[in-house]
Design a protein around this motif. Structure first.
Motif, PDB file in Angstrom:
ATOM      1  N   SER A  65     -21.357  13.393  -7.973  1.00  0.00           N
ATOM      2  CA  SER A  65     -21.480  13.007  -9.382  1.00  0.00           C
ATOM      3  C   SER A  65     -21.593  11.498  -9.604  1.00  0.00           C
ATOM      4  O   SER A  65     -22.135  11.060 -10.624  1.00  0.00           O
ATOM      5  CB  SER A  65     -20.273  13.535 -10.172  1.00  0.00           C
ATOM      6  N   TYR A  66     -21.073  10.709  -8.670  1.00  0.00           N
ATOM      7  CA  TYR A  66     -20.966   9.272  -8.915  1.00  0.00           C
ATOM      8  C   TYR A  66     -22.314   8.561  -8.885  1.00  0.00           C
ATOM      9  O   TYR A  66     -22.581   7.678  -9.698  1.00  0.00           O
ATOM     10  CB  TYR A  66     -20.032   8.643  -7.869  1.00  0.00           C
TER      11      TYR A  66
ATOM     12  N   ASP B 185     -16.566   8.322 -14.303  1.00  0.00           N
ATOM     13  CA  ASP B 185     -16.264   8.655 -12.920  1.00  0.00           C
ATOM     14  C   ASP B 185     -14.899   8.113 -12.502  1.00  0.00           C
ATOM     15  O   ASP B 185     -14.607   6.924 -12.689  1.00  0.00           O
ATOM     16  CB  ASP B 185     -17.325   8.073 -11.980  1.00  0.00           C
TER      17      ASP B 185
ATOM     18  N   SER C  66     -22.005   7.955 -18.048  1.00  0.00           N
ATOM     19  CA  SER C  66     -21.261   8.578 -16.953  1.00  0.00           C
ATOM     20  C   SER C  66     -19.808   8.149 -17.023  1.00  0.00           C
ATOM     21  O   SER C  66     -19.495   7.046 -17.473  1.00  0.00           O
ATOM     22  CB  SER C  66     -21.860   8.201 -15.598  1.00  0.00           C
TER      23      SER C  66
END
Length: 381
Positions: A108-109, A81, A79
């Protein structure tokens, strides 16, 4: 030699009552306790260290913290972020508290790794006014429950002033690491001003140093979580170093206990040893037989300590949760909620080290002990 092999079997308990075997095993009790202590300690520290690292990554800065905006869809990144951070002072009807605000995109986090660290099932847009997620310690201090509202004063870098915000608690989390999440509060990134940084989680963290070099060569200023939280990470490494130091001390104690066991067995069997010598068994063969007998009980003690240590280890999380309810301030520096990880290779290596140290000590001590007792037998005759 079959007669002498039968002698060893009898001394190991074959054909004797259970009381004989128990009596013969008692001298090895201390070695069992040493083994148990090592297994529990190593399991406890390893499990806690791994959980602390997961929290540093999940609630902290990811595996890597990149200054400014960074984006990539490379498979090596789990990921990527963008986050904003700020400090604030929170007020409720009951109290006030300092907050460390982390502005993120809720959609999304919060990947599965972070949800697991936070002990939350899901995080999303719930339609609440300025929804935030609070740590349990802050929520308790402010007296705020899910759905409750409170105010904060936060610095606005665009105007250079402090402005008030009315926030709604959408959820309460707890990582089990009080020192790390005691002031943490997640808010929508639009509520904060200031520059973005980028938190990067790796799909395979084993090559974290290689990723740092790769991003640095691309012109980014990047640090790993080990550098960002160097003090906390240093505490983890220090705990493991202390454990290895304790192991060396316990290995020496195990060697001493093994020598005492051999001395007890030889002293107990003076007449039997005399009979073996009369039957023509050489002194070195007597030492070899008692080396086998003693090492059998040492090995049995190590195995029992291993089994009991593993059983006790699985009750450690329950013990930590019980201690947490007693509200010891010192527990904030430790994980109170974590899963047990059995470091099988390290445990077996340590127990093998104990067995080797005991074997060497026995070999050296039996040469002196058996010779001494043979001399006393002859003198008594």
């Amino acid at each position: 030699m079959k007669v002498f092999d039968l002698y060893v079997e009898r001394k190991l308990g074959a054909g004797n009552r259970a009381s004989f075997f128990i009596s013969a095993s008692l001298p090895a009790l201390l070695i069992m306790l040493v083994s148990l202590l090592l297994v529990v300690s190593l399991t406890f520290i390893t499990s806690m260290a791994l959980s602390m690292e997961e929290v540093m990554v999940g609630l902290g800065c990811g595996h890597l913290l990149v200054d400014g905006i960074f984006s990539s869809d490379d498979d090596i990144f789990y990921s990527v972020d963008a986050v904003r951070t700020s400090e604030a002072l929170a007020f409720s009807g009951k109290a006030n508290a300092a907050l460390y605000l982390k502005g993120v995109d809720f959609q999304s986090y919060f990947n599965q790794r972070r949800l697991d660290c936070l002990n939350l099932e899901s995080v999303g847009d719930d339609g609440l006014l300025n929804s935030v997620y609070l740590s349990s310690s802050v929520a308790g201090k402010l007296g705020v429950e899910e759905g409750g509202r409170f105010s904060v004063l936060v610095h606005d870098s665009r105007t250079g002033r402090t402005r008030p915000l009315l926030l709604t608690c959408a959820g309460i989390f707890s990582s089990g690491y009080g020192e790390f999440d005691s002031t943490l509060c997640y808010v929508g990134s639009s509520l904060l001003s200031g520059d973005f940084d980028t938190e990067v989680m790796l799909a395979d963290p084993s090559d974290i140093d290689g990723c740092v070099d790769y991003l640095s060569a691309s012109g980014y200023h990047v640090r790993s979580y080990k550098d960002v939280y160097s003090d906390l990470y240093g505490n983890v490494e220090f705990s493991l170093d202390v454990l290895y130091g304790v192991f060396i001390v316990l290995a020496l104690l195990a060697a001493l206990f093994s020598s005492n066991i051999a001395f007890d067995y030889v002293s107990r069997d003076k007449r039997d040893i005399a009979a073996l010598l009369v039957m023509g068994l050489a002194e070195k063969d007597v030492r070899r037989k008692y080396l086998v007998i003693t090492l059998f009980f040492v090995l049995l003690a190590l195995v029992l300590g291993l089994v009991l240590g593993l059983v006790v280890s699985f009750f450690i999380p329950d013990l930590m949760r019980y201690l947490e309810k007693m509200d010891f301030a010192a527990l904030d520096a430790y994980m109170t909620s974590f899963s047990i990880t059995i470091p099988a290779a390290r445990i077996l290596l340590m127990l093998a080290g104990l067995f080797v140290s005991s074997s060497v000590s026995l070999f050296l001590s039996l040469r002196k002990t058996v010779s001494m007792d043979i001399s006393s037998i002859i003198a008594a005759g």
